[in-house]
Design a protein around this motif. Structure first.
Motif, mmCIF file in Angstrom:
data_model
loop_
_atom_site.group_PDB
_atom_site.id
_atom_site.type_symbol
_atom_site.label_atom_id
_atom_site.label_comp_id
_atom_site.label_asym_id
_atom_site.label_seq_id
_atom_site.Cartn_x
_atom_site.Cartn_y
_atom_site.Cartn_z
ATOM 1 N N LEU A 19 0.728 -1.378 -0.052
ATOM 2 C CA LEU A 19 -0.046 -0.049 -0.066
ATOM 3 C C LEU A 19 0.883 1.158 -0.121
ATOM 4 O O LEU A 19 0.281 2.438 -0.397
ATOM 5 N N GLY A 20 2.073 1.053 0.441
ATOM 6 C CA GLY A 20 3.179 2.310 0.579
ATOM 7 C C GLY A 20 2.543 3.376 1.309
ATOM 8 O O GLY A 20 2.913 4.511 1.095
ATOM 9 N N LYS A 21 1.598 3.148 2.607
ATOM 10 C CA LYS A 21 1.434 4.112 3.468
ATOM 11 C C LYS A 21 1.569 3.478 4.903
ATOM 12 O O LYS A 21 1.658 2.564 5.180
ATOM 13 N N PRO A 22 2.279 4.589 5.805
ATOM 14 C CA PRO A 22 2.599 4.383 7.198
ATOM 15 C C PRO A 22 1.327 3.805 7.828
ATOM 16 O O PRO A 22 -0.074 4.023 7.593
ATOM 17 N N GLN A 23 1.345 2.582 8.830
ATOM 18 C CA GLN A 23 0.523 2.125 9.597
ATOM 19 C C GLN A 23 0.753 2.107 11.093
ATOM 20 O O GLN A 23 1.739 1.850 11.248
ATOM 21 N N GLU A 24 -0.180 2.393 11.868
ATOM 22 C CA GLU A 24 0.008 2.374 13.306
ATOM 23 C C GLU A 24 -0.367 0.823 13.817
ATOM 24 O O GLU A 24 -1.233 0.447 13.554
ATOM 25 N N ILE A 25 0.536 0.422 14.426
ATOM 26 C CA ILE A 25 0.481 -1.043 15.156
ATOM 27 C C ILE A 25 0.599 -1.033 16.501
ATOM 28 O O ILE A 25 1.412 -0.337 17.243
ATOM 29 N N THR A 26 -0.342 -1.659 17.294
ATOM 30 C CA THR A 26 -0.156 -1.685 18.593
ATOM 31 C C THR A 26 0.215 -3.191 18.904
ATOM 32 O O THR A 26 -0.079 -3.926 18.070
ATOM 33 N N VAL A 27 0.960 -3.533 20.140
ATOM 34 C CA VAL A 27 1.329 -4.539 20.616
ATOM 35 C C VAL A 27 0.477 -4.817 21.830
ATOM 36 O O VAL A 27 0.787 -4.135 22.723
ATOM 37 N N SER A 28 0.033 -6.356 22.088
ATOM 38 C CA SER A 28 -0.546 -6.458 23.259
ATOM 39 C C SER A 28 0.324 -6.292 24.447
ATOM 40 O O SER A 28 1.535 -6.635 24.640
ATOM 41 N N GLY A 29 -0.098 -5.465 25.413
ATOM 42 C CA GLY A 29 0.521 -5.182 26.617
ATOM 43 C C GLY A 29 1.526 -3.824 26.458
ATOM 44 O O GLY A 29 2.034 -3.532 27.490
ATOM 45 N N ALA A 30 1.506 -3.243 25.466
ATOM 46 C CA ALA A 30 2.371 -2.213 25.258
ATOM 47 C C ALA A 30 1.452 -0.683 25.467
ATOM 48 O O ALA A 30 0.064 -0.993 24.870
ATOM 49 N N ALA A 31 2.018 0.203 26.017
ATOM 50 C CA ALA A 31 1.259 1.150 26.254
ATOM 51 C C ALA A 31 0.960 2.191 24.978
ATOM 52 O O ALA A 31 -0.021 2.822 24.877
ATOM 53 N N GLU A 32 1.882 2.194 24.011
ATOM 54 C CA GLU A 32 1.619 3.074 22.939
ATOM 55 C C GLU A 32 1.766 2.293 21.641
ATOM 56 O O GLU A 32 2.307 1.284 21.327
#
Length: 111
Positions: A19-32
């Motif tokens: 897609l060539g676009k930034p993506q926000e990813i969270t990780v279980s247990g992480a705050a940000e």
């Protein structure tokens, strides 16, 4: 209506490249959340080092057709931690020497 898509972290990173676009990813247990920007490359050594992270389960949630969250949420907490490390290094280019060894160089390939 809530809908989810389940995949692996490797497939998600490949989709970000496509897609060539930034993506926000969270990780279980992480705050940000971590924002990952394409292109994402791995060397053979990086692929081997992060194999467990790349196989982590990822759930993307939509409500009413709108994206809510993309989260690494593997049953194995050690895998989640390895995914957090991988994504953190990609996001911030921490550890320049290991970044080059795992993500850059002549033998690095797009995921």
């Amino acid at each position: 209506m809530k809908e989810t898509i389940n995949t692996t972290l490797q497939d998600l990173l490949a989709a970000i490249n496509i897609l060539g676009k930034p993506q926000e990813i969270t990780v279980s247990g992480a705050a940000e959340a971590i924002e990952i920007c394409p292109p994402i490359r791995l060397t053979p050594e990086g692929r081997e080092h992060f194999l467990q992270a790349l196989q982590c389960n990822v759930t993307t949630t939509y409500t009413g057709g709108e994206h809510q969250e993309t989260e690494v949420c593997d049953d194995d907490e050690a895998f989640n931690q390895m995914a957090w490390t991988l994504l953190s290094i990609l996001d911030r280019h921490y550890y320049r020497r290991t970044f080059d060894k795992w993500f850059d160089g002549d033998d690095a390939e797009l995921i």
